[in-house]
Design a protein around this motif. Structure first.
Motif, PDB file in Angstrom:
ATOM      1  N   ARG A  91       0.831  -1.198   0.000  1.00 46.38           N
ATOM      2  CA  ARG A  91       0.000   0.000   0.000  1.00 46.38           C
ATOM      3  C   ARG A  91       0.870   1.253   0.000  1.00 46.38           C
ATOM      4  NH1 ARG A  91      -2.779   3.219   3.826  1.00 46.38           N
ATOM      5  NH2 ARG A  91      -1.816   2.064   5.551  1.00 46.38           N
ATOM      6  N   ASN A  92       0.516   2.196  -0.845  1.00 43.21           N
ATOM      7  CA  ASN A  92       1.233   3.470  -0.921  1.00 43.21           C
ATOM      8  C   ASN A  92       0.770   4.365   0.226  1.00 43.21           C
ATOM      9  OD1 ASN A  92       2.750   5.654  -1.727  1.00 43.21           O
ATOM     10  ND2 ASN A  92       1.616   6.037  -3.627  1.00 43.21           N
ATOM     11  N   ALA A  93       1.167   3.968   1.440  1.00 40.72           N
ATOM     12  CA  ALA A  93       0.628   4.594   2.650  1.00 40.72           C
ATOM     13  C   ALA A  93       0.948   6.082   2.746  1.00 40.72           C
ATOM     14  CB  ALA A  93       1.167   3.863   3.882  1.00 40.72           C
ATOM     15  N   GLU A  94       2.136   6.479   2.297  1.00 44.40           N
ATOM     16  CA  GLU A  94       2.548   7.888   2.375  1.00 44.40           C
ATOM     17  C   GLU A  94       2.154   8.669   1.123  1.00 44.40           C
ATOM     18  OE1 GLU A  94       3.803   9.282   5.067  1.00 44.40           O
ATOM     19  OE2 GLU A  94       3.645   7.324   6.069  1.00 44.40           O
ATOM     20  N   GLU A  95       1.399   8.034   0.238  1.00 44.41           N
ATOM     21  CA  GLU A  95       0.929   8.650  -1.000  1.00 44.41           C
ATOM     22  C   GLU A  95       2.084   9.256  -1.796  1.00 44.41           C
ATOM     23  OE1 GLU A  95      -2.316  11.289  -0.081  1.00 44.41           O
ATOM     24  OE2 GLU A  95      -3.712   9.593  -0.029  1.00 44.41           O
ATOM     25  N   PHE A  96       3.171   8.479  -1.915  1.00 50.56           N
ATOM     26  CA  PHE A  96       4.317   8.918  -2.696  1.00 50.56           C
ATOM     27  C   PHE A  96       3.897   9.050  -4.146  1.00 50.56           C
ATOM     28  CE2 PHE A  96       8.178   8.207  -5.173  1.00 50.56           C
ATOM     29  CZ  PHE A  96       9.074   9.046  -4.551  1.00 50.56           C
ATOM     30  N   ASP A  97       4.153  10.201  -4.757  1.00 52.53           N
ATOM     31  CA  ASP A  97       3.660  10.425  -6.117  1.00 52.53           C
ATOM     32  C   ASP A  97       4.737  10.946  -7.063  1.00 52.53           C
ATOM     33  OD1 ASP A  97       3.946  12.929  -5.042  1.00 52.53           O
ATOM     34  OD2 ASP A  97       1.967  13.658  -5.644  1.00 52.53           O
ATOM     35  N   HIS A  98       6.013  10.712  -6.725  1.00 49.41           N
ATOM     36  CA  HIS A  98       7.099  11.108  -7.613  1.00 49.41           C
ATOM     37  C   HIS A  98       7.603   9.896  -8.396  1.00 49.41           C
ATOM     38  CE1 HIS A  98       7.272  15.143  -5.992  1.00 49.41           C
ATOM     39  NE2 HIS A  98       7.276  14.637  -4.770  1.00 49.41           N
ATOM     40  N   LYS A 130      -1.738   7.939  -6.026  1.00 50.84           N
ATOM     41  CA  LYS A 130      -2.008   8.191  -4.617  1.00 50.84           C
ATOM     42  C   LYS A 130      -3.119   7.254  -4.150  1.00 50.84           C
ATOM     43  CE  LYS A 130      -0.700  13.074  -4.348  1.00 50.84           C
ATOM     44  NZ  LYS A 130      -1.161  14.446  -4.028  1.00 50.84           N
ATOM     45  N   GLY A 131      -2.905   6.634  -3.014  1.00 50.52           N
ATOM     46  CA  GLY A 131      -3.904   5.715  -2.511  1.00 50.52           C
ATOM     47  C   GLY A 131      -3.877   4.357  -3.180  1.00 50.52           C
ATOM     48  N   GLY A 132      -2.979   4.180  -4.150  1.00 53.45           N
ATOM     49  CA  GLY A 132      -2.867   2.896  -4.812  1.00 53.45           C
ATOM     50  C   GLY A 132      -1.795   2.037  -4.174  1.00 53.45           C
ATOM     51  N   ASN A 133      -1.345   1.039  -4.915  1.00 55.60           N
ATOM     52  CA  ASN A 133      -0.318   0.134  -4.420  1.00 55.60           C
ATOM     53  C   ASN A 133       0.969   0.281  -5.227  1.00 55.60           C
ATOM     54  OD1 ASN A 133      -2.037  -0.901  -2.477  1.00 55.60           O
ATOM     55  ND2 ASN A 133      -2.680  -2.627  -3.751  1.00 55.60           N
ATOM     56  N   ILE A 134       2.071  -0.154  -4.619  1.00 57.27           N
ATOM     57  CA  ILE A 134       3.377  -0.143  -5.272  1.00 57.27           C
ATOM     58  C   ILE A 134       3.891  -1.577  -5.329  1.00 57.27           C
ATOM     59  CG2 ILE A 134       5.756   0.681  -5.140  1.00 57.27           C
ATOM     60  CD1 ILE A 134       4.740   3.117  -3.627  1.00 57.27           C
ATOM     61  N   LEU A 135       4.419  -1.961  -6.474  1.00 56.45           N
ATOM     62  CA  LEU A 135       4.953  -3.322  -6.619  1.00 56.45           C
ATOM     63  C   LEU A 135       6.253  -3.484  -5.839  1.00 56.45           C
ATOM     64  CD1 LEU A 135       4.693  -4.415 -10.365  1.00 56.45           C
ATOM     65  CD2 LEU A 135       3.417  -5.291  -8.424  1.00 56.45           C
ATOM     66  N   GLY A 136       6.464  -4.701  -5.318  1.00 58.50           N
ATOM     67  CA  GLY A 136       7.764  -5.039  -4.773  1.00 58.50           C
ATOM     68  C   GLY A 136       8.811  -4.932  -5.871  1.00 58.50           C
ATOM     69  N   LEU A 137       9.979  -4.376  -5.557  1.00 57.73           N
ATOM     70  CA  LEU A 137      10.952  -4.000  -6.567  1.00 57.73           C
ATOM     71  C   LEU A 137      11.402  -5.181  -7.425  1.00 57.73           C
ATOM     72  CD1 LEU A 137      12.205  -1.316  -7.353  1.00 57.73           C
ATOM     73  CD2 LEU A 137      14.167  -1.868  -5.895  1.00 57.73           C
ATOM     74  N   PRO A 171      -0.867   2.541 -12.566  1.00 60.83           N
ATOM     75  CA  PRO A 171      -0.125   3.718 -12.105  1.00 60.83           C
ATOM     76  C   PRO A 171      -0.598   4.978 -12.841  1.00 60.83           C
ATOM     77  CG  PRO A 171       1.175   2.537 -13.706  1.00 60.83           C
ATOM     78  CD  PRO A 171      -0.072   1.727 -13.491  1.00 60.83           C
ATOM     79  N   ARG A 172      -0.232   6.143 -12.325  1.00 55.83           N
ATOM     80  CA  ARG A 172      -0.541   7.389 -13.038  1.00 55.83           C
ATOM     81  C   ARG A 172       0.248   7.494 -14.329  1.00 55.83           C
ATOM     82  NH1 ARG A 172       1.917  10.617  -9.279  1.00 55.83           N
ATOM     83  NH2 ARG A 172       1.821  12.338 -10.770  1.00 55.83           N
TER      84      ARG A 172
END
Length: 229
Positions: A91-98, A130-137, A171-172
């Protein structure tokens, strides 16, 4: 009809009208894989016979047909016969958007035109939602490996990787860039030097719309490429 022959018939039916870089609807199970290897080994034997290569008595090539068949089914073409990698998302808990850029990711594929190796690197840029998920690297490496393990052309490989990530993670924005050497160019035909590469990219969402983001992505790719040398 024996069980093995029946399995092989099912495998052949599933393979009909399939492009070289398309996966089967259903991954091969152990029996299907064994049947395909057996059938492929017999065809490699026929090819060596046509080429007047003694694979029955020559110690260099005695087991070559089965080795080649295993290599094709289990390694070079495994992306067609196995399921896509499972994706671990956080979960993109900190809403990282860069922009996030990962690479270089090893690319090992096989040219669909001459069945010669393609090798190089991939870079992937992600603009998380924002509010979405991020894949494991590490999943990006597995995705690249999955789609590269087929008979490919680079123009379609970069699109398959990008479309899969976009559909799976929404993703955006997304960018995929591949730089690779094609041995169908370095070892035959013009016999170009190994410095001769092909580069292509696929951009989606905000990465496609924003020139500034594309330029940032390419700068980060260059930085990562230099660091890897």
């Amino acid at each position: 009809m024996t069980v093995q022959a029946n399995v092989l018939a099912l495998v052949q039916e599933a393979m009909e009208a399939r492009r070289s870089n398309e996966a089967l609807d259903t991954p091969l199970d152990a029996a299907g894989e064994a049947a395909m290897i057996d059938a492929a080994a017999r065809k490699v034997e026929e090819l060596l016979d046509v080429l007047r290569i003694d694979h029955r008595n020559d110690h260099n090539t005695r087991d070559t047909p089965r080795r080649v068949a295993k290599m094709l089914v289990r390694e070079l073409l495994k992306g067609r016969f196995t399921a896509a990698p499972e994706l671990t998302e956080f979960r993109n808990a900190e809403e990282f958007d860069h922009l996030i850029v990962t690479g270089p990711i090893a690319v090992r594929s096989t040219c669909a035109h001459h069945l010669m190796p393609i090798y190089g690197t991939a870079f992937i840029g992600i603009l998380p939602a924002k509010g979405g998920n991020i894949l494991g690297l590490s999943k990006y490496d597995r995705i690249v490996d999955h789609f590269a393990a087929r008979f490919q052309i680079q123009e379609e490989l970069v699109k398959q990787i990008a479309n899969f990530i976009v559909e799976a993670t929404r993703p955006r924005g997304l960018a995929v860039r591949i730089s690779a050497v094609h041995m169908c160019k370095t070892h035959r035909g013009v016999r170009a030097g190994h410095d001769s590469r092909m580069v292509n990219s696929s951009f989606h969402g905000e990465m496609l719309e924003s020139r500034e983001l594309r330029e940032e992505f390419l700068r980060e790719c260059a930085t990562l490429e230099r660091s890897a040398r």
